[in-house]
Design an enzyme around this catalytic site. Structure first.
Site, PDB file in Angstrom:
ATOM      1  CG  ASN A  77      -1.762   1.200   1.395  1.00 11.24           C
ATOM      2  OD1 ASN A  77      -2.421   1.594   0.431  1.00 11.24           O
ATOM      3  ND2 ASN A  77      -1.814   1.796   2.580  1.00 11.24           N
TER       4      ASN A  77
ATOM      5  CG  HIS B 237      -0.660   6.059   4.579  1.00 14.09           C
ATOM      6  ND1 HIS B 237      -2.037   6.170   4.525  1.00 14.09           N
ATOM      7  CD2 HIS B 237      -0.259   6.811   5.626  1.00 14.09           C
ATOM      8  CE1 HIS B 237      -2.442   6.962   5.496  1.00 14.09           C
ATOM      9  NE2 HIS B 237      -1.387   7.366   6.183  1.00 14.09           N
TER      10      HIS B 237
ATOM     11  CG  ASP C 269      -3.288   3.669   6.377  1.00 15.96           C
ATOM     12  OD1 ASP C 269      -3.296   3.097   5.276  1.00 15.96           O
ATOM     13  OD2 ASP C 269      -4.054   4.600   6.664  1.00 15.96           O
TER      14      ASP C 269
END
Ligand code: GAR
Length: 217
Positions: free
Chosen positions: A116, A118, A154
């Site tokens: 991911n 972020h 996250d």
């Protein structure tokens, strides 16, 4: 004729999940034109109107939309989404502005194969409004992180970060605008490193070239 091991290796098949603009997908598309180490095999969105889908279509990348309201519950939505991702033949899933919290089952199934991006220097500012929160906290530096996805939002081991200074006149908008091109470079660099077979997740530990990574690259 000799061929290098890298050029002989099959490209890493990458699926991108997104919810909106898709500028990170755009960066991966642009970089893939010169870099044969990875190939984009699908773009998946949870919103039919996500502008990122048009970028994928223009680049000839198959797209698929899975809208949560079309499924009985979150588990059924994720099952359908990740069945489509698996059917694309993806080796790696990249969450690039995919604004949904995934359930533990999906995350565990792709552990070590899902990253991911972020927009904060994790573990600072998990969640939303990261630029405004960096300003409110009086941070001298802001940045973005690429991390392996674990069941906590996250969270998960951070592979790479990019840092930018917070300037005296910065607003959330100016910070976001200065960070975005850096995000693009960061994500491309992370995908390339993984595509080169140099990164592995062992439990909660990232290994790069077989060595434990002590701090984000
Ligand atoms: C990016 O800034 C990305 O870091 C962020 O959403 C934006 C998507 O932009 N992701 C998150 O906040 C995830 N928690 P894009 O659609 O133009 O790539």
């Amino acid at each position: 004729m000799s061929t290098s091991a890298e050029s002989a290796a099959a490209p890493l098949r990458v699926a991108v999940l997104l919810s909106g603009r898709g500028s990170n997908l755009g960066a991966l598309i642009a970089a893939a034109r010169e870099d044969r180490s990875y190939r984009l095999v699908g773009a998946f969105a949870d919103k039919p109107e996500a502008p990122g889908l048009a970028l994928a279509r223009a680049a000839g990348i198959p797209t698929q939309v899975c809208v949560p309201k079309d499924y009985v519950d979150k588990a059924a939505f994720e099952a359908a989404l990740f069945a489509a991702v698996a059917a694309s033949g993806a080796d790696l899933v990249v969450l690039a502005g995919f604004m949904r919290v995934l359930g533990a089952e999906s995350v565990e199934a792709w552990r070590g194969r899902m990253i991911n991006i972020h927009p904060s220097l994790l573990p600072k500012h998990q969640g939303l409004h990261t630029h405004a929160r960096a300003l409110a906290a009086g941070d001298a530096e802001h940045g973005a992180s690429v991390h392996f996805v674990t069941p906590v939002l996250d969270d998960g081991p951070v592979l790479m970060q990019v840092r930018i200074p917070v300037l005296p006149d910065d607003t959330a908008e100016s910070l976001a605008a200065r960070l975005l091109p850096q995000e693009h470079r960061l994500l491309v660099a992370a995908v390339r490193l993984i595509a080169q077979g140099r990164v592995r997740l062992q439990g909660e530990q990232i290994l790069v070239d077989g060595e434990a990574l002590r701090a984000p690259m």
